[in-house]
Design a protein around this motif. Structure first.
Motif, PDB file in Angstrom:
ATOM      1  N   LYS A  71       0.816  -1.214   0.000  1.00  0.00           N
ATOM      2  CA  LYS A  71       0.000   0.000   0.000  1.00  0.00           C
ATOM      3  C   LYS A  71       0.853   1.270   0.000  1.00  0.00           C
ATOM      4  N   HIS A  72       0.497   2.209  -0.870  1.00  0.00           N
ATOM      5  CA  HIS A  72       1.097   3.539  -0.868  1.00  0.00           C
ATOM      6  C   HIS A  72      -0.052   4.547  -0.907  1.00  0.00           C
ATOM      7  N   ALA A  73       0.286   5.829  -0.948  1.00  0.00           N
ATOM      8  CA  ALA A  73      -0.745   6.853  -1.129  1.00  0.00           C
ATOM      9  C   ALA A  73      -0.120   8.017  -1.892  1.00  0.00           C
TER      10      ALA A  73
ATOM     11  N   GLY B 262      12.615   3.441   2.375  1.00  0.00           N
ATOM     12  CA  GLY B 262      12.777   4.453   1.322  1.00  0.00           C
ATOM     13  C   GLY B 262      11.569   5.359   1.184  1.00  0.00           C
ATOM     14  N   HIS B 263      10.641   5.235   2.120  1.00  0.00           N
ATOM     15  CA  HIS B 263       9.365   5.961   2.033  1.00  0.00           C
ATOM     16  C   HIS B 263       9.550   7.471   1.837  1.00  0.00           C
ATOM     17  N   GLY B 264      10.466   8.048   2.635  1.00  0.00           N
ATOM     18  CA  GLY B 264      10.666   9.503   2.588  1.00  0.00           C
ATOM     19  C   GLY B 264      11.233   9.970   1.255  1.00  0.00           C
ATOM     20  N   ALA B 265      11.924   9.056   0.553  1.00  0.00           N
ATOM     21  CA  ALA B 265      12.544   9.427  -0.721  1.00  0.00           C
ATOM     22  C   ALA B 265      11.640   9.082  -1.903  1.00  0.00           C
ATOM     23  N   MET B 266      10.447   8.594  -1.606  1.00  0.00           N
ATOM     24  CA  MET B 266       9.529   8.207  -2.680  1.00  0.00           C
ATOM     25  C   MET B 266       8.822   9.458  -3.203  1.00  0.00           C
ATOM     26  N   VAL B 267       9.594  10.229  -3.973  1.00  0.00           N
ATOM     27  CA  VAL B 267       9.091  11.528  -4.433  1.00  0.00           C
ATOM     28  C   VAL B 267       9.156  11.571  -5.952  1.00  0.00           C
TER      29      VAL B 267
ATOM     30  N   ILE C  27       4.359  12.909  -3.427  1.00  0.00           N
ATOM     31  CA  ILE C  27       4.957  12.196  -2.304  1.00  0.00           C
ATOM     32  C   ILE C  27       4.079  11.015  -1.893  1.00  0.00           C
ATOM     33  N   CYS C  28       4.654  10.173  -1.036  1.00  0.00           N
ATOM     34  CA  CYS C  28       3.906   9.010  -0.571  1.00  0.00           C
ATOM     35  C   CYS C  28       3.343   9.302   0.819  1.00  0.00           C
ATOM     36  N   GLY C  29       2.050   9.115   0.960  1.00  0.00           N
ATOM     37  CA  GLY C  29       1.381   9.443   2.211  1.00  0.00           C
ATOM     38  C   GLY C  29       1.131   8.243   3.102  1.00  0.00           C
ATOM     39  N   GLU C  30       1.745   7.110   2.767  1.00  0.00           N
ATOM     40  CA  GLU C  30       1.521   5.896   3.562  1.00  0.00           C
ATOM     41  C   GLU C  30       2.891   5.257   3.803  1.00  0.00           C
ATOM     42  N   TYR C  31       3.257   5.100   5.072  1.00  0.00           N
ATOM     43  CA  TYR C  31       4.598   4.589   5.352  1.00  0.00           C
ATOM     44  C   TYR C  31       4.777   3.224   4.692  1.00  0.00           C
ATOM     45  N   CYS C  32       5.827   3.095   3.862  1.00  0.00           N
ATOM     46  CA  CYS C  32       5.965   1.873   3.079  1.00  0.00           C
ATOM     47  C   CYS C  32       7.362   1.268   3.167  1.00  0.00           C
ATOM     48  N   GLY C  33       8.147   1.686   4.168  1.00  0.00           N
ATOM     49  CA  GLY C  33       9.469   1.085   4.340  1.00  0.00           C
ATOM     50  C   GLY C  33      10.559   2.137   4.411  1.00  0.00           C
TER      51      GLY C  33
HETATM   52 CU   LIG Z   1       5.117   4.534  -0.539  1.00  0.00          CU
END
Ligand SMILES: [Cu+2]
Length: 179
Positions: free
Chosen positions: A115-117, A158-163, A150-156
């Motif tokens: 899951k991502h957002a 690399g989440h913060g860099a998922m831009v 950006i990703c609004g759902e914590y996904c691991g």
């Molecule tokens: Cu994500």
């Protein structure tokens, strides 16, 4: 019971009516805002596998890639068309999306893993992205500029860099709508 106690007991009609008007006004403004918001986006969900979605993404990139930026393809799908954005640990397909302001698109989102957002605040996009079930947003960007996806759902880790990046340009002959 003395006089002042009686006075305190009397129901304060003017104040009640005043409060009722204010409350109705506030509720009305919120309701209006929500209805307006809905008009910008309609959401549909549908089943699609990863392979089928991947081939849609590939077809879009083959047909509508217009240049490269930051060593990534920039895809400029025509107004009114389908835009396929996959989500995965930890990017949004590795391409840049370029759209035209005030033009309608159908954004299709699917996760290839967990899951991502997708969140692009300036364009009021905020949508959960799940595997197996794609969402399709009818979407019209109302502001021009370069925006972060950006990703609004914590996904691991690399989440913060998922831009990712979404560019909205003014269509030829349109007045500038840059923020
Ligand atoms: Cu994500």
């Amino acid at each position: 019971m003395n006089k002042s106690q009686q006075e305190r007991k009397r129901f304060n009609w003017p104040f009640f009516l005043f409060s009722a008007c204010i409350t109705l006004g506030v509720v009305g403004i919120f309701a209006y805002g929500m209805l307006n918001h809905k008009a910008e986006f309609t959401v549909e969900k549908y089943e699609i596998g990863k392979a089928a979605f991947e081939s849609k993404v590939k077809a879009m990139l083959d047909r509508h890639t217009v240049r490269e930026e930051e060593e990534k393809p920039v895809v400029h799908p025509p107004p009114g068309s389908d835009v396929y954005i996959p989500a995965r640990n930890f990017d949004w397909g590795g391409f840049i999306v370029e759209l035209e302001r005030d033009q309608p698109y159908r954004l299709h989102l699917l996760s290839y893993d967990i899951k991502h957002a997708l969140v692009t605040r300036e364009l009021k996009i905020m949508k959960r992205v799940k595997p197996d079930k794609a969402v399709m947003l009818s979407f019209t960007p109302r502001a021009a500029g370069e925006f972060e996806m950006i990703c609004g759902e914590y996904c691991g880790p690399g989440h913060g860099a998922m831009v990712g990046k979404m560019i909205v340009v003014d269509a030829p002959g349109q007045k500038s709508g840059a923020q």
